[in-house]
Design a protein around this motif. Structure first.
Motif, PDB file in Angstrom:
ATOM      1  N   THR A 109      -0.869   1.824  -9.620  1.00 57.99           N
ATOM      2  CA  THR A 109      -2.036   1.043  -9.241  1.00 57.99           C
ATOM      3  C   THR A 109      -1.509  -0.057  -8.323  1.00 57.99           C
ATOM      4  O   THR A 109      -0.305  -0.342  -8.305  1.00 57.99           O
ATOM      5  CB  THR A 109      -2.717   0.372 -10.454  1.00 57.99           C
ATOM      6  N   PHE A 110      -2.403  -0.669  -7.595  1.00 58.87           N
ATOM      7  CA  PHE A 110      -2.014  -1.729  -6.668  1.00 58.87           C
ATOM      8  C   PHE A 110      -1.294  -2.854  -7.418  1.00 58.87           C
ATOM      9  O   PHE A 110      -0.270  -3.371  -6.977  1.00 58.87           O
ATOM     10  CB  PHE A 110      -3.268  -2.266  -5.979  1.00 58.87           C
ATOM     11  N   ALA A 112       2.252  -1.841  -8.466  1.00 62.18           N
ATOM     12  CA  ALA A 112       3.134  -1.822  -7.300  1.00 62.18           C
ATOM     13  C   ALA A 112       3.540  -3.241  -6.915  1.00 62.18           C
ATOM     14  O   ALA A 112       4.714  -3.522  -6.651  1.00 62.18           O
ATOM     15  CB  ALA A 112       2.441  -1.136  -6.126  1.00 62.18           C
ATOM     16  N   THR A 169       0.837  -1.205   0.000  1.00 60.39           N
ATOM     17  CA  THR A 169       0.000   0.000   0.000  1.00 60.39           C
ATOM     18  C   THR A 169       0.871   1.255   0.000  1.00 60.39           C
ATOM     19  O   THR A 169       0.609   2.209  -0.730  1.00 60.39           O
ATOM     20  CB  THR A 169      -0.916   0.025   1.243  1.00 60.39           C
ATOM     21  N   THR A 206       2.429   1.671  -3.409  1.00 62.77           N
ATOM     22  CA  THR A 206       1.387   2.082  -4.353  1.00 62.77           C
ATOM     23  C   THR A 206       1.161   3.589  -4.276  1.00 62.77           C
ATOM     24  O   THR A 206       1.148   4.290  -5.281  1.00 62.77           O
ATOM     25  CB  THR A 206       0.057   1.357  -4.017  1.00 62.77           C
ATOM     26  N   LYS A 207       1.021   4.073  -3.039  1.00 61.16           N
ATOM     27  CA  LYS A 207       0.709   5.485  -2.828  1.00 61.16           C
ATOM     28  C   LYS A 207       1.893   6.399  -3.146  1.00 61.16           C
ATOM     29  O   LYS A 207       1.737   7.406  -3.817  1.00 61.16           O
ATOM     30  CB  LYS A 207       0.281   5.712  -1.366  1.00 61.16           C
TER      31      LYS A 207
END
Ligand SMILES: [Zn+2]
Length: 263
Positions: A78-79, A82, A69, A72-73
């Protein structure tokens, strides 16, 4: 290898403290590490990384999650991107067809996402949305959280989504299939969600799989409502990420009832 296995293997290949340290200057405080949040601007550090639990959490903006997460951020991926990037860096071989998705599910997820954005737009621009925004504010849900989780508003007028689908020349049948609108006896359509706060729900791949909705009027039953399309098209296990992602928002609603109702 299943999706869950890949996800676990990637997580086990990294120490979240190392990954976060490449982007955030961390200081050890007790069992944890603390630093300035990279996802919102702040004067005092409220971004905490737990080496023990392998998670991060910002007490300022509510951003939270595991190493995937975070990646990703911070990278704006996108998840899926990542996860693949982290897998590659860790030398985990992934079949190139791993993420080949079922076409229908993907089409419906894109449709759902469009609807999520529509409800989110209504939260800011519909003439009766003031009450909804005040409600979220009262509950201590911040602007940033509303935007991150794409929270939305369904007005009491039950023809808004149906009207939008018609105007956008979208497939009304698709909305009906997902349980978002219903055909009435006179052949017109009525929205499922009326006078509610909308919580889009995302699966592990970051696709919008459906919606949970909370009644704004405290006397309305049921208090929480989901559209039937969730159970119909998506495996329950795939929804877990969404529950996790919207946990912060739901927690501020002071209940896990909404998420539990999905199962
Ligand atoms: Zn933050």
């Amino acid at each position: 290898m299943s999706f869950e296995d890949l996800f676990e293997e990637v997580k086990n290949s990294y120490d979240i403290v190392d990954v976060v340290s490449s982007y955030v200057r961390l200081k050890k405080v007790g069992k944890n590490f603390v630093g300035f949040c990279p996802f919102h601007s702040e004067k005092t550090p409220s971004f905490v990384v737990s080496p023990e639990k392998q998670i991060f959490k910002c007490f300022g903006c509510g951003a939270a999650g595991d190493v995937v997460t975070f990646y990703t951020k911070i990278k704006g991926l996108t998840f899926k991107e990542a996860l693949l990037e982290l897998a590659e860096k860790a030398g985990i071989s992934v079949d190139k067809n791993f993420f080949v998705e079922k076409k229908k599910e993907k089409g419906l997820a894109e449709f759902n996402y469009k609807i999520a954005k529509f409800y989110h737009h209504l939260l800011y621009f519909h003439s009766s949305s003031k009450l909804a925004r005040e409600y979220l504010e009262q509950r201590g849900i911040k602007e940033e959280t509303i935007k991150n989780f794409l929270l939305g508003f369904a007005p009491q007028d039950g023809r808004v989504l149906a009207g939008y689908l018609r105007n956008a020349s979208e497939d009304l049948a698709k909305g009906e299939e997902l349980g978002l609108i219903k055909r009435t006896s006179d052949g017109s359509y009525i929205d499922l969600f009326r006078g509610r706060i909308i919580f889009p729900i995302f699966n592990l791949k970051g696709e919008c799989v459906g919606f949970g909705a909370r009644a704004l009027d405290k006397d309305v039953e049921p208090k929480y409502l989901n559209n039937s399309g969730i159970q119909k098209y998506f495996k329950k296990s795939e929804i877990l990420y969404g529950l996790y992602q919207s946990k912060e928002a739901i927690k501020k609603e002071n209940t896990w009832y909404f998420s539990r109702r999905l199962f």
